[in-house]
Write an enzyme that holds these catalytic residues in place. Sequence first.
Site, PDB file in Angstrom:
ATOM      1  N   ARG A 248      31.187  37.880  45.938  1.00 33.78           N
ATOM      2  CA  ARG A 248      31.082  36.734  46.858  1.00 33.78           C
ATOM      3  C   ARG A 248      30.264  37.104  48.099  1.00 33.78           C
ATOM      4  O   ARG A 248      29.598  36.252  48.692  1.00 33.78           O
ATOM      5  CB  ARG A 248      32.485  36.235  47.216  1.00 33.78           C
ATOM      6  CG  ARG A 248      33.106  35.493  46.049  1.00 33.78           C
ATOM      7  CD  ARG A 248      34.588  35.215  46.182  1.00 33.78           C
ATOM      8  NE  ARG A 248      35.065  34.553  44.955  1.00 33.78           N
ATOM      9  CZ  ARG A 248      36.338  34.393  44.634  1.00 33.78           C
ATOM     10  NH1 ARG A 248      37.287  34.847  45.439  1.00 33.78           N
ATOM     11  NH2 ARG A 248      36.665  33.794  43.509  1.00 33.78           N
ATOM     12  N   GLU A 372      30.985  31.896  41.334  1.00 30.23           N
ATOM     13  CA  GLU A 372      31.829  32.960  41.910  1.00 30.23           C
ATOM     14  C   GLU A 372      32.919  32.383  42.824  1.00 30.23           C
ATOM     15  O   GLU A 372      33.310  32.969  43.829  1.00 30.23           O
ATOM     16  CB  GLU A 372      30.980  34.027  42.600  1.00 30.23           C
ATOM     17  CG  GLU A 372      30.049  34.680  41.585  1.00 30.23           C
ATOM     18  CD  GLU A 372      29.491  36.021  41.975  1.00 30.23           C
ATOM     19  OE1 GLU A 372      30.147  36.743  42.735  1.00 30.23           O
ATOM     20  OE2 GLU A 372      28.399  36.349  41.475  1.00 30.23           O
TER      21      GLU A 372
END
Length: 390
Positions: A248, A372
């Site tokens: 991330r 994600e």
Amino acid sequence: MANYFPFITEEHEMIRAAARDFAQNSIAPIAEEHDHTGEFPLKTVRQMGELGFMGINVPEAYGGAEMDALAYVLALEEISKVDASHGTIMSVNNSLFSHGLIKFGTEEQKHKYLTPIATGKAIGSYSLTEPMSGSDAGNMASRAVLNDAGTHYIINGRKSWVTSAPYADFVVLFVMTQPEQKHRGISAFIIETDKPGFERGKTEPKLGIRASATSEIIFDNYECPVENRVGKEGDGFKIAMAVLDAGRIGIASQALGIAQACLDASVEYSKVREAFGQPIGSFQMIQQKLADMKCRVDASRLLCYQAALAEMHTEEHGGRFSMEASMAKLYASETAMYCATEAVQIHGGMGYSKELPIERYFRDAKITEIYEGTSEIQRMVIARGLTGLR
Ligand code: COS
């Protein structure tokens, strides 16, 4: 630009400059064509591997650049500023594939799989999502069953939205080994894609990041040797989540690059485009857009730096950096979408035209709010981090 940040070292500046040079000289001339055709940019990806961009955090012993999380943020912003598709491919090799192996892999796995990935000779993928499980990642149908001899897992199932899968040599795969244990029954495996029982579905036609290939992958009695399991049986969910924390930060940096590109283009355009006898940048309504874009871009960059520093801190002191990673990803991705929308508006008809890359930035920005972990999931992780409640 002056470097105000004492934690950005000369070495960091060097990788940032190298990424910027490569992006501007080698990626910029081909980005539009690859966006148009959707062709995977294998040649430049291999070159990025030779320059060390495909395994920035991977130790030198396994062919990587052995640099820290901040170096990764700086390099990925520069690549994504020019082309988010290259940013996507780079982020999958670096974080989604390599991070889990660096942290949880055996010595043998690291030598065998990290080295080709970090040098760009091979392409890596990460596969968690299934047709019926995206945000609810613990709820998956694919199965791995250990054979009677205890030598191989037999894997069956279908995974979807696997980034880089059409070109992947290796995939870090998450499947159920003990379904009755729910998320605690998930295990992680390294898959070699040239073995029988592995198949790729059709390449997804996508709105943005069109040069990064995405497809389903299908397992039909695929035999995976036990030595290719990563971690213990049942460790898979925690490995998947820990890898996504690092991933991330990469997506946040990618979004930051897109947002910065939108701002740079908008500033230039507002100085040269005239309306009513003046450059449009003289008008307060344009000034407000530029000022708000600039504040959000810089705030996103600070959150990316904070997340990278938090990751580096946990490497030494333990703990997690989930909240910092989610904050960076949430804010930077929403900033990318905001800046892309404003950049199209500032450029008017030219922003909507394929003659300029603005409409590509707009299409590319959207995915950063989705993959994600959606923005909704990031808000959930942040709030859970604050309250400790489930
Ligand atoms: N690092 C390590 N462990 C983690 C973790 C992390 N970041 N996040 C959760 N865990 C652990 C928890 O500590 C918990 O451990 P125990 O089983 O020992 O209690 C376990 O994993 C389950 O955690 P939790 O109860 O929070 O799981 P949920 O099912 O509620 O899911 C979310 C949490 C929603 C945050 C998670 O499923 C998620 O991130 N979903 C999005 C998935 C995603 O990003 N998909 C895109 C794939 S890439 S395109």
